[in-house]
Scaffold this motif. Structure first.
Motif, PDB file in Angstrom:
ATOM      1  N   ARG A  66      33.725  37.979  36.569  1.00 19.52           N
ATOM      2  CA  ARG A  66      35.045  38.614  36.750  1.00 19.52           C
ATOM      3  C   ARG A  66      35.007  39.760  37.765  1.00 19.52           C
ATOM      4  NH1 ARG A  66      38.085  38.461  30.900  1.00 19.52           N
ATOM      5  NH2 ARG A  66      37.168  36.537  30.198  1.00 19.52           N
ATOM      6  N   GLU A  83      39.868  42.826  34.975  1.00 18.40           N
ATOM      7  CA  GLU A  83      40.173  42.369  33.616  1.00 18.40           C
ATOM      8  C   GLU A  83      41.601  41.826  33.595  1.00 18.40           C
ATOM      9  OE1 GLU A  83      38.031  42.007  31.319  1.00 18.40           O
ATOM     10  OE2 GLU A  83      36.411  43.071  32.345  1.00 18.40           O
ATOM     11  N   LYS A 133      35.284  45.078  38.911  1.00 16.93           N
ATOM     12  CA  LYS A 133      35.544  44.201  37.770  1.00 16.93           C
ATOM     13  C   LYS A 133      37.052  44.089  37.594  1.00 16.93           C
ATOM     14  CE  LYS A 133      31.494  43.261  35.758  1.00 16.93           C
ATOM     15  NZ  LYS A 133      31.044  41.937  35.360  1.00 16.93           N
TER      16      LYS A 133
END
Length: 199
Positions: A144, A49, A47
């Protein structure tokens, strides 16, 4: 005897000069970019961010890491422009400019790519994606997750259709292939080391 020696020295100097120019302009960019000290790898499938600056809707995101002073980055501008034109309705394209020595405006970069897309100058985005050279492509799926990070093509000018790795990644994601397979050349970093466009 002196003439022969001078001639020999002249030819030696000429050959060394040609070799140096070839190294500076071609060969060194065909070698993998060395890992920087304190590099923190980001695995495929992680993931990512990126924060509010790169907020996006439910479309995948394609980030082009670009250094206007890097020869390799300049060579693939037309190819990236074509990707933006072809897939811009299905994917959110963004460009991250990485250059500590010069200041560039958003308008300058958009004109280079003939595209009104978001431009960022944040080196932290590269670190979050595991990018340490330019040019590099990063493709995130709609959740994402890092789907692809790597090269655009085997050739400098992106002329080999069989090795259009970034485009293959886009096509693979859009066709919902969640386990893409890429060779080592596609995933190994080549080009200019960050942040100073050196090799």
């Amino acid at each position: 005897m002196k003439k022969k020696l001078l001639l020999f020295l002249w030819f030696t100097f000429l050959l060394l000069s040609i070799g140096y120019l070839f190294w500076q302009n071609e060969f060194k960019y065909s070698l993998p970019t060395p890992l920087p000290q304190n590099y923190h790898p980001i695995a495929m499938g992680s993931k990512v961010e990126l924060g509010p600056c790169c907020a996006f809707d439910n479309k995948p995101v394609f980030i082009h890491f670009f250094n206007p002073d890097c020869p390799c980055s300049r060579f693939n501008v037309p190819h990236v422009s074509e990707l933006i034109k072809k897939y811009g309705s299905q994917i959110n394209f963004k460009i991250v400019v990485l250059n500590k020595k010069k200041h560039f405006t958003i308008d300058e970069i958009q004109k280079k790519f003939d595209a009104q897309i978001p431009i960022y100058f944040d080196e932290a985005i590269a670190a979050k994606c595991g990018v340490f050279s330019t040019p590099q492509a990063v493709l995130l799926d709609s959740s994402r997750t890092l789907y692809y990070r790597g090269n655009y093509n085997k050739t400098r000018y992106c002329t080999d259709a069989k090795s259009n790795y970034a485009q293959m990644a886009i096509d693979s994601l859009l066709h919902k292939n969640y386990k893409p397979s890429f060779n080592a050349f596609a995933l190994r970093a080549y080009g200019c080391s960050l942040p100073n466009c050196t090799k």
